[in-house]
Motif scaffolding. Structure first.
Motif, PDB file in Angstrom:
ATOM      1  N   SER A  10       1.074  -1.086   0.140  1.00 21.28           N
ATOM      2  CA  SER A  10       0.245  -0.552  -0.120  1.00 21.28           C
ATOM      3  C   SER A  10       0.596   1.527  -0.073  1.00 21.28           C
ATOM      4  O   SER A  10       2.009   1.171   0.867  1.00 21.28           O
ATOM      5  CB  SER A  10      -1.006   0.159   1.351  1.00 21.28           C
ATOM      6  OG  SER A  10      -1.650   1.939   1.362  1.00 21.28           O
ATOM      7  N   SER A  11       1.179   2.337  -1.033  1.00 21.17           N
ATOM      8  CA  SER A  11       0.737   3.537  -0.909  1.00 21.17           C
ATOM      9  C   SER A  11       0.420   4.450  -1.585  1.00 21.17           C
ATOM     10  O   SER A  11      -0.326   4.092  -2.738  1.00 21.17           O
ATOM     11  CB  SER A  11       2.488   3.055  -0.996  1.00 21.17           C
ATOM     12  OG  SER A  11       2.874   3.034  -2.476  1.00 21.17           O
ATOM     13  N   THR A  12       0.867   5.681  -1.744  1.00 19.38           N
ATOM     14  CA  THR A  12       0.764   6.269  -2.953  1.00 19.38           C
ATOM     15  C   THR A  12       1.197   6.239  -4.229  1.00 19.38           C
ATOM     16  O   THR A  12       2.197   5.402  -3.581  1.00 19.38           O
ATOM     17  CB  THR A  12       0.399   7.736  -3.131  1.00 19.38           C
ATOM     18  OG1 THR A  12       1.880   8.159  -2.527  1.00 19.38           O
ATOM     19  CG2 THR A  12      -0.616   8.342  -1.279  1.00 19.38           C
ATOM     20  N   ASN A  13       0.865   6.329  -5.607  1.00 16.16           N
ATOM     21  CA  ASN A  13       1.690   5.631  -6.392  1.00 16.16           C
ATOM     22  C   ASN A  13       3.107   6.688  -7.192  1.00 16.16           C
ATOM     23  O   ASN A  13       4.135   6.044  -6.935  1.00 16.16           O
ATOM     24  CB  ASN A  13       1.143   5.252  -7.479  1.00 16.16           C
ATOM     25  CG  ASN A  13       1.390   4.080  -8.321  1.00 16.16           C
ATOM     26  OD1 ASN A  13       2.078   3.739  -8.610  1.00 16.16           O
ATOM     27  ND2 ASN A  13       0.844   3.944 -10.362  1.00 16.16           N
ATOM     28  N   CYS A  51      -9.406  -3.008  -3.800  1.00 16.32           N
ATOM     29  CA  CYS A  51      -8.795  -2.582  -2.627  1.00 16.32           C
ATOM     30  C   CYS A  51      -8.955  -2.918  -1.477  1.00 16.32           C
ATOM     31  O   CYS A  51      -8.466  -3.781  -0.732  1.00 16.32           O
ATOM     32  CB  CYS A  51      -8.167  -1.420  -2.297  1.00 16.32           C
ATOM     33  SG  CYS A  51      -7.581  -0.138  -3.495  1.00 16.32           S
ATOM     34  N   GLY A  63       2.516  -1.177   4.287  1.00 17.56           N
ATOM     35  CA  GLY A  63       2.908   0.452   3.755  1.00 17.56           C
ATOM     36  C   GLY A  63       3.627   1.250   3.917  1.00 17.56           C
ATOM     37  O   GLY A  63       5.065   1.410   4.474  1.00 17.56           O
ATOM     38  N   TYR A  65       5.170   5.172   2.937  1.00 18.29           N
ATOM     39  CA  TYR A  65       4.288   6.401   3.192  1.00 18.29           C
ATOM     40  C   TYR A  65       5.471   7.357   3.361  1.00 18.29           C
ATOM     41  O   TYR A  65       6.249   7.613   3.568  1.00 18.29           O
ATOM     42  CB  TYR A  65       3.473   7.067   4.638  1.00 18.29           C
ATOM     43  CG  TYR A  65       2.368   5.445   4.922  1.00 18.29           C
ATOM     44  CD1 TYR A  65       1.519   5.375   3.621  1.00 18.29           C
ATOM     45  CD2 TYR A  65       2.427   4.452   5.724  1.00 18.29           C
ATOM     46  CE1 TYR A  65       0.457   4.119   4.464  1.00 18.29           C
ATOM     47  CE2 TYR A  65       1.731   3.715   6.197  1.00 18.29           C
ATOM     48  CZ  TYR A  65       0.315   3.679   5.094  1.00 18.29           C
ATOM     49  OH  TYR A  65      -0.355   2.500   5.739  1.00 18.29           O
ATOM     50  N   GLY A  70      -2.870  10.908  -1.286  1.00 18.59           N
ATOM     51  CA  GLY A  70      -3.385   9.897  -2.205  1.00 18.59           C
ATOM     52  C   GLY A  70      -5.474  10.782  -1.814  1.00 18.59           C
ATOM     53  O   GLY A  70      -5.782  11.586  -1.371  1.00 18.59           O
ATOM     54  N   THR A  96      -5.525   4.539   0.628  1.00 18.32           N
ATOM     55  CA  THR A  96      -4.554   4.980   1.794  1.00 18.32           C
ATOM     56  C   THR A  96      -4.274   4.252   2.829  1.00 18.32           C
ATOM     57  O   THR A  96      -4.213   3.249   3.618  1.00 18.32           O
ATOM     58  CB  THR A  96      -3.207   4.812   0.765  1.00 18.32           C
ATOM     59  OG1 THR A  96      -2.903   5.362  -0.633  1.00 18.32           O
ATOM     60  CG2 THR A  96      -1.578   4.736   1.577  1.00 18.32           C
ATOM     61  N   GLU A  99      -6.936   1.216   3.457  1.00 24.00           N
ATOM     62  CA  GLU A  99      -6.068  -0.251   3.398  1.00 24.00           C
ATOM     63  C   GLU A  99      -5.720  -1.190   4.261  1.00 24.00           C
ATOM     64  O   GLU A  99      -5.865  -0.687   5.806  1.00 24.00           O
ATOM     65  CB  GLU A  99      -5.152  -0.491   2.026  1.00 24.00           C
ATOM     66  CG  GLU A  99      -5.908  -0.174   0.743  1.00 24.00           C
ATOM     67  CD  GLU A  99      -4.612   0.293  -0.402  1.00 24.00           C
ATOM     68  OE1 GLU A  99      -5.110   0.421  -0.988  1.00 24.00           O
ATOM     69  OE2 GLU A  99      -3.355   0.852   0.326  1.00 24.00           O
TER      70      GLU A  99
END
Length: 117
Positions: A10-13, A51, A63, A65, A70, A96, A99
């Motif tokens: 999980s993360s911003t992309n 998700c 995760g 971060y 996000g 995110t 999740e």
């Protein structure tokens, strides 16, 4: 016992591409299965539902971060839980973040990494 260990990443992309790639490479090197957005196929389900479903089937949560929070789905974006309850975005909680909350809810092992400037 499962045939493979599914590790949800999980993360911003957009801002964490290199970090995500390193984590994915490590997961593969350990002979585990990375569950990542890069491998998702188009679906009629919205991102929140997809998700949620992926986290619910994961064995481990990672995760990553950094600087971005996000996308925060609004109340028009819904998902259905495994017990049939309908939930919706609140416009302030990012996918995110959702999740992470779902992973805590089901009690799978969680490993968090914070990226520093």
């Amino acid at each position: 016992m499962a045939d493979r260990l599914d590790v949800f990443v999980s993360s911003t992309n957009k801002d964490l591409v290199d970090y995500r790639q390193k984590v994915i490479e490590t997961i593969l090197r350990l002979d585990y299965h990375p569950v990542v957005q890069e491998a998702l196929t188009p679906s009629d389900d919205n991102a929140l539902q997809v998700c949620y479903d992926k986290v619910m089937r994961a064995d481990v949560f990672i995760g990553i971060y950094a600087h971005r929070y996000g996308y925060c789905p609004n109340a028009n974006v819904t998902y259905t839980t495994i017990d049939g309850q309908l939930w919706h975005g609140d416009g302030t909680t990012s996918i995110t973040h959702w999740e992470y909350l779902w992973a805590r809810e089901i009690g799978i092992p969680i490993r968090l990494f914070l990226v520093k400037d």
